[in-house]
Write a protein that holds these residues in place. Sequence first.
Motif, short mmCIF file in Angstrom:
data_model
loop_
_atom_site.label_atom_id
_atom_site.label_comp_id
_atom_site.label_asym_id
_atom_site.label_seq_id
_atom_site.Cartn_x
_atom_site.Cartn_y
_atom_site.Cartn_z
N THR A 100 -3.99 -8.52 -4.33
CA THR A 100 -4.65 -7.64 -3.38
C THR A 100 -3.76 -7.39 -2.17
O THR A 100 -3.62 -6.25 -1.71
N ASN A 103 -0.94 -4.97 -3.05
CA ASN A 103 -1.41 -3.59 -3.16
C ASN A 103 -1.74 -2.98 -1.81
O ASN A 103 -1.46 -1.81 -1.56
N VAL A 104 -2.33 -3.75 -0.91
CA VAL A 104 -2.60 -3.27 0.44
C VAL A 104 -1.29 -2.95 1.15
O VAL A 104 -1.18 -1.91 1.82
N ASN A 106 1.53 -2.06 -0.25
CA ASN A 106 2.08 -0.85 -0.85
C ASN A 106 1.39 0.41 -0.32
O ASN A 106 2.05 1.41 -0.02
N VAL A 107 0.07 0.38 -0.22
CA VAL A 107 -0.67 1.53 0.32
C VAL A 107 -0.28 1.78 1.77
O VAL A 107 -0.10 2.93 2.20
N LEU A 108 -0.12 0.72 2.54
CA LEU A 108 0.28 0.85 3.94
C LEU A 108 1.67 1.47 4.06
O LEU A 108 1.89 2.36 4.90
N VAL A 110 3.17 3.45 1.88
CA VAL A 110 3.06 4.86 1.48
C VAL A 110 2.44 5.68 2.60
O VAL A 110 2.90 6.80 2.91
N ALA A 111 1.41 5.17 3.27
CA ALA A 111 0.77 5.89 4.37
C ALA A 111 1.74 6.08 5.53
O ALA A 111 1.81 7.18 6.12
N CYS A 113 5.02 6.13 5.35
CA CYS A 113 6.04 7.11 4.92
C CYS A 113 5.47 8.53 4.96
O CYS A 113 6.19 9.48 5.34
#
Length: 124
Positions: A100, A103-104, A106-108, A110-111, A113
């Motif tokens: 978890t 994944n958090v 990775n999302v952070l 991407v956001a 970027c």
Amino acid sequence: MDIEADIATKAETLRKAMHSKLSIKGRSFAGAVRRAGRLLPGRIRRQADVIIKAQELGGHPKLMRMVDQKAVDAAFKDIKGYLAGIDPAERKRSWWLKWTGLNVLNVLIVAVCFVIWLVWSGTI
């Protein structure tokens, strides 16, 4: 006491303990150790090799004299102690937390970027 049967019993006990604690499936103790790979520390893998080598000599009565019973007993005790200290529920819980968290992260990333791209392109 039959040394060959004693070693086979110990190997089977350890195989079952590895299955219950690490969820490692193997038809034999050697197969379970091979499948465990990095889940077992190097010290424990070396101890497992002692039992595996003793088990390989099991079919030869004269070669069984080469087996150091004290080393096999010590290896059994060390491996059993290591496996007794493992909590399967805690392993599963920590795996889910790591998954978890990754994944958090990775999302952070991407956001961040995406926001940088919006600023760079002049949209914001």
